[in-house]
Design an enzyme around this catalytic site. Structure first.
Site, mmCIF file in Angstrom:
data_model
loop_
_atom_site.group_PDB
_atom_site.id
_atom_site.type_symbol
_atom_site.label_atom_id
_atom_site.label_comp_id
_atom_site.label_asym_id
_atom_site.label_seq_id
_atom_site.Cartn_x
_atom_site.Cartn_y
_atom_site.Cartn_z
ATOM 1 N N GLU A 29 14.773 21.206 -44.933
ATOM 2 C CA GLU A 29 14.880 19.861 -45.508
ATOM 3 C C GLU A 29 14.958 19.943 -47.032
ATOM 4 O O GLU A 29 14.203 20.678 -47.659
ATOM 5 C CB GLU A 29 13.645 19.040 -45.101
ATOM 6 C CG GLU A 29 13.515 18.895 -43.582
ATOM 7 C CD GLU A 29 12.065 18.796 -43.124
ATOM 8 O OE1 GLU A 29 11.178 18.526 -43.955
ATOM 9 O OE2 GLU A 29 11.827 19.005 -41.918
ATOM 10 N N GLU A 59 11.798 19.933 -37.315
ATOM 11 C CA GLU A 59 11.278 21.298 -37.455
ATOM 12 C C GLU A 59 11.543 22.150 -36.223
ATOM 13 O O GLU A 59 11.877 23.329 -36.335
ATOM 14 C CB GLU A 59 9.774 21.282 -37.769
ATOM 15 C CG GLU A 59 9.441 20.961 -39.220
ATOM 16 C CD GLU A 59 9.647 19.493 -39.575
ATOM 17 O OE1 GLU A 59 9.791 18.667 -38.646
ATOM 18 O OE2 GLU A 59 9.672 19.173 -40.773
ATOM 19 N N ASP A 84 1.947 23.795 -42.612
ATOM 20 C CA ASP A 84 1.390 22.850 -41.644
ATOM 21 C C ASP A 84 2.481 22.279 -40.725
ATOM 22 O O ASP A 84 2.220 21.947 -39.576
ATOM 23 C CB ASP A 84 0.704 21.706 -42.397
ATOM 24 C CG ASP A 84 -0.178 22.213 -43.535
ATOM 25 O OD1 ASP A 84 -1.406 22.165 -43.401
ATOM 26 O OD2 ASP A 84 0.381 22.690 -44.555
ATOM 27 N N PHE A 85 3.695 22.139 -41.248
ATOM 28 C CA PHE A 85 4.777 21.532 -40.458
ATOM 29 C C PHE A 85 5.381 22.530 -39.473
ATOM 30 O O PHE A 85 6.063 22.134 -38.526
ATOM 31 C CB PHE A 85 5.879 20.981 -41.365
ATOM 32 C CG PHE A 85 5.382 20.023 -42.426
ATOM 33 C CD1 PHE A 85 4.211 19.302 -42.229
ATOM 34 C CD2 PHE A 85 6.079 19.848 -43.609
ATOM 35 C CE1 PHE A 85 3.745 18.418 -43.206
ATOM 36 C CE2 PHE A 85 5.628 18.967 -44.582
ATOM 37 C CZ PHE A 85 4.454 18.256 -44.383
ATOM 38 N N HIS A 128 -1.840 19.418 -45.441
ATOM 39 C CA HIS A 128 -0.890 20.055 -46.370
ATOM 40 C C HIS A 128 -1.531 21.212 -47.132
ATOM 41 O O HIS A 128 -1.116 21.529 -48.230
ATOM 42 C CB HIS A 128 -0.352 19.047 -47.396
ATOM 43 C CG HIS A 128 0.550 17.995 -46.847
ATOM 44 N ND1 HIS A 128 0.105 16.968 -46.052
ATOM 45 C CD2 HIS A 128 1.893 17.797 -46.977
ATOM 46 C CE1 HIS A 128 1.125 16.175 -45.730
ATOM 47 N NE2 HIS A 128 2.215 16.661 -46.274
#
Ligand SMILES: Cc1ncc(C[n+]2csc(CCOP(=O)(O)OP(=O)(O)O)c2C)c(N)n1
Ligand SMILES: [Mg+2]
Lengths: 325, 337
Positions: A29, A59, A84-85, A128
């Site tokens: 992204e 993701e 985290d993603f 995050h």
């Protein structure tokens, strides 16, 4: 040599490898505008939007499509934005990328690098800020790297891109601005595996990685004032990790402390401590100590967040204790 | 988009229908042999049979080149055979034997054969969707003239990667044909009972894909429609979507008696078995019963032989448990006592 930042070093690594090998491309992204941390800055101008691909916020498919693209012969550099993603893409990392080569009997490789900016940074709170490297060291098929210096960020990332295995590549967000001398040479590589002796010392071995190397170096200064000579091993690569360097250091100092920002329970420090205990109990003169975060989500409010941090003072206190023995 | 499969079976050339029938019969014979081996305890793990769904595999893959690629699911034997994978190597794989497509390390749910563009079955529902999309993305980056077909079931459309993958294919205008095999079930659950809104095609259209429907038990209809779609996709027409209505004649796995479904309805589905229908069509086109019988017995003989060979074959050497994991940091094999 040039003095550049950790972030620029990562950017250079991608650019050089893309120049060298047309099958390398990056996707994620907001890469077109340079990535959210500037770690792709300027690359779209040189390589165009096909090879620096802006993707939907998907993701699982950033990861899964990269597996497909790797299986057919390209070398994707996958940007997860925040570690985290990557949790939205665990099936694709663990069940697909890590296992395809094995399950298919070696018919294909999955050469991909999965960049996961990690760690506590600017009060980013519980979703995050995490350091989840230990999860990935547990998975057969994955390589896990976590560089600290700008030079290592360049050399290890280049090696990761050239590697035929899927590599989980953990960059610390608090390191982006860290500057250091970095070789300009296009073929400067830091091999995946060997650790770096960050500081030579005689009394206590401190094994760590990523941003904690810097914290350990500060602690070593404090310890020196107390007459304690700490040796610091920067692992750089967590799987595989450099047992030889750690064993040699412990042989010399007879004391081991493992330090990481991640939660201590089930952290990778436990693996190192257990391995050393299994092989070197006879050498040790003090109990092995682990320093990691309490098993608590990371708070937003600064004083609460700070409670979870490993500080030079905590390391010093632990070293002093170990020296009593 | 109004998408009618206007491909009456009787338009098909007899020789082509013979070839499609032969492919379907070979798939059926392979799976009957696999079912028996599973029930006899010779094949481990879960074996998902596509008995009743062969027309989709045969009709789609007949329109692909060897260099085109497919991904499939846990129910993927038919797609592999139709794409050209050697059933002997597949059967060795099911038996967990040396010489299997994956050296015996994958089993039924992980068959892959990159030589013929078969990029892998998958044990995780919908996981093949992003992989297919990525294979097409990679081909496009490298300037290769390739179409990727992604097979999945009607249960997979309720997982997130379905939405993500279709959207991705549209955004990057990738050469992918998505084939949804609507067999009515997701494991023991009726797919309709757990699917909201207008279903697969409505979802695909909302994501910008042309979506078609076909009678998935009519091999000539599948062949005809896919024969139109593939050149358009190859020519840069973007991704397309095909729902094939079919029926899973057996249970979810080889050991599932499927008592959760209406037994009369299930029994009646054998009358519209794609093999029965294709055989009827071939007779109408003048093929002799003896010619059909010859195809059937050749397929049965072939698969009986591969099963026999697989049973007699050696298991893989133990060190393969540690092989092909990774280049860096792989476990070291030590042959101990
Ligand atoms: C992510 C995931 N969830 C659940 C399962 C267990 N499972 C295997 S097959 C299946 C049903 C799939 O239905 P469908 O997609 O329609 O395929 P079909 O079996 O009908 O061919 C389920 C739930 C799985 N393999 N993966
Ligand atoms: Mg189904």
């Amino acid at each position: 040599m040039s003095v550049i930042s950790y972030q620029e070093a990562g950017c250079q690594a991608v650019a050089e490898e893309m120049r060298r090998d047309p099958s390398v491309w990056a996707l994620g992204e907001d890469l077109g505008r340079g990535g959210v941390f500037g770690q792709y800055r300027g690359l779209i101008d040189e390589f165009g939007p096909e090879r620096i691909a802006d993707t939907p916020i998907s993701e699982a498919t950033i990861m899964g499509a990269s597996v497909g693209a790797a299986l057919v012969g390209t070398r994707p550099v996958v940007e997860m934005r925040f570690a985290d993603f990557a949790l939205c893409a665990v099936d694709e990392m663990v069940n697909q990328a890590a296992k395809a080569r094995f399950m298919f009997g070696g018919q294909a490789r999955v050469p991909m690098v999965i960049r996961q900016p990690s760690g506590m940074w600017r009060s980013s709170a519980a979703q995050h800020s995490q350091s989840l490297e230990a999860w990935y060291t547990h998975i057969p098929g994955l390589v896990v790297a976590a560089p600290y210096t700008p030079a290592d960020n360049k050399g290890l990332l280049k090696s990761a891109i050239r590697c035929d295995d899927p590599v989980i590549y953990i960059e610390h967000k608090d390191n982006w601005a860290l500057e250091g001398e970095v070789p300009d040479d296009d073929d400067f590589l830091v091999p995946l595996g060997p650790a770096r002796l960050a500081r030579e010392g005689a009394d206590v071995t401190l094994v760590t990685w990523s941003k904690m190397v810097g914290v350990a170096e500060q602690a070593a200064e404090l310890a020196a004032e107390k007459g304690i000579d700490m040796e610091i091993v920067d692992l750089r690569t967590l799987w595989p990790w450099d047992q030889d360097m750690v064993f040699a250091s412990v042989e010399k100092t007879k004391r081991l402390m493992v330090v990481h920002e991640a939660v201590q329970v089930g952290g990778f420090g436990a693996e190192i401590a257990a391995t050393v205990a299994e092989h070197m109990a006879h050498v040790l003169v003090a109990p092995i100590r682990r320093l990691g975060a309490p098993r608590a989500p990371i708070s937003y409010a600064k004083p609460l967040e700070d409670l979870l941090r490993i500080t030079p003072a905590k390391i010093l206190a632990t070293a002093l204790e170990q020296m009593q023995r | 988009m109004p998408n009618d499969a206007a491909h009456p079976s009787h338009n098909i050339d007899r020789d082509r229908l013979v070839d499609l029938y032969r492919t379907m019969r070979r798939i059926r014979a392979f799976e009957e042999a696999a079912e028996k081996a599973s029930l006899d305890g010779l094949v481990g793990g879960a074996v998902h049979l596509s008995i009743g769904q062969e027309a989709v595999a045969a009709g789609v893959c007949a329109n692909l080149r060897r260099t085109d690629q497919i991904t499939t699911t846990h129910r993927g034997h038919g797609h592999c055979i139709a794409k050209g994978t050697d059933p002997g190597a597949m059967m060795l794989e099911l038996f967990g034997k040396e010489g299997g497509t994956c050296g015996g390390k994958g089993g039924s749910m992980h068959i892959a054969d990159f030589e013929v563009g078969m990029l892998g079955a998958n044990g995780v529902v919908a996981a093949g969707i992003p992989i297919a999309v990525g294979a097409a993305h990679g081909a496009k980056l490298m300037g290769e003239d390739k179409v990727v077909v992604c097979f999945f079931g009607d249960g997979a459309i309720n997982r997130g990667p379905f939405m993500e993958g279709l959207n991705w294919a549209t955004v990057f205008k990738l050469p992918v044909l998505f084939v949804c095999e609507q067999n009515g079930f997701a494991s023991t659950t009726h797919s309709d009972a757990v699917t909201g809104g207008g279903g697969a095609n409505a979802r695909a259209e909302s994501l910008g894909l042309e979506a078609y429907e076909v009678d998935g038990n009519d091999v000539a209809a599948v062949d005809g429609l896919v024969g139109d779609l593939i050149p358009r996709i190859r020519g840069g027409g973007g991704p397309m979507f095909l729902s094939a209505r079919t029926y899973r004649l057996k249970g979810h796995t080889s050991v599932d008696p499927a008592l959760y479904r209406d037994q009369d309805h299930a029994a009646a589905q054998w009358d519209v078995d794609p093999l029965v229908r294709a055989a009827g069509e071939l007779r109408r086109l003048g093929l002799a019963d003896s010619d059909l019988a010859a195809i059937d017995s050749a397929a049965a003989g072939e698969m009986a032989r591969v099963a026999e060979t697989a049973e007699a074959a050696e298991t893989p050497a133990l060190q393969h448990a540690f092989a092909d994991i990774q280049d860096i940091g792989a476990p070291v094999w030590e042959s101990s006592s």
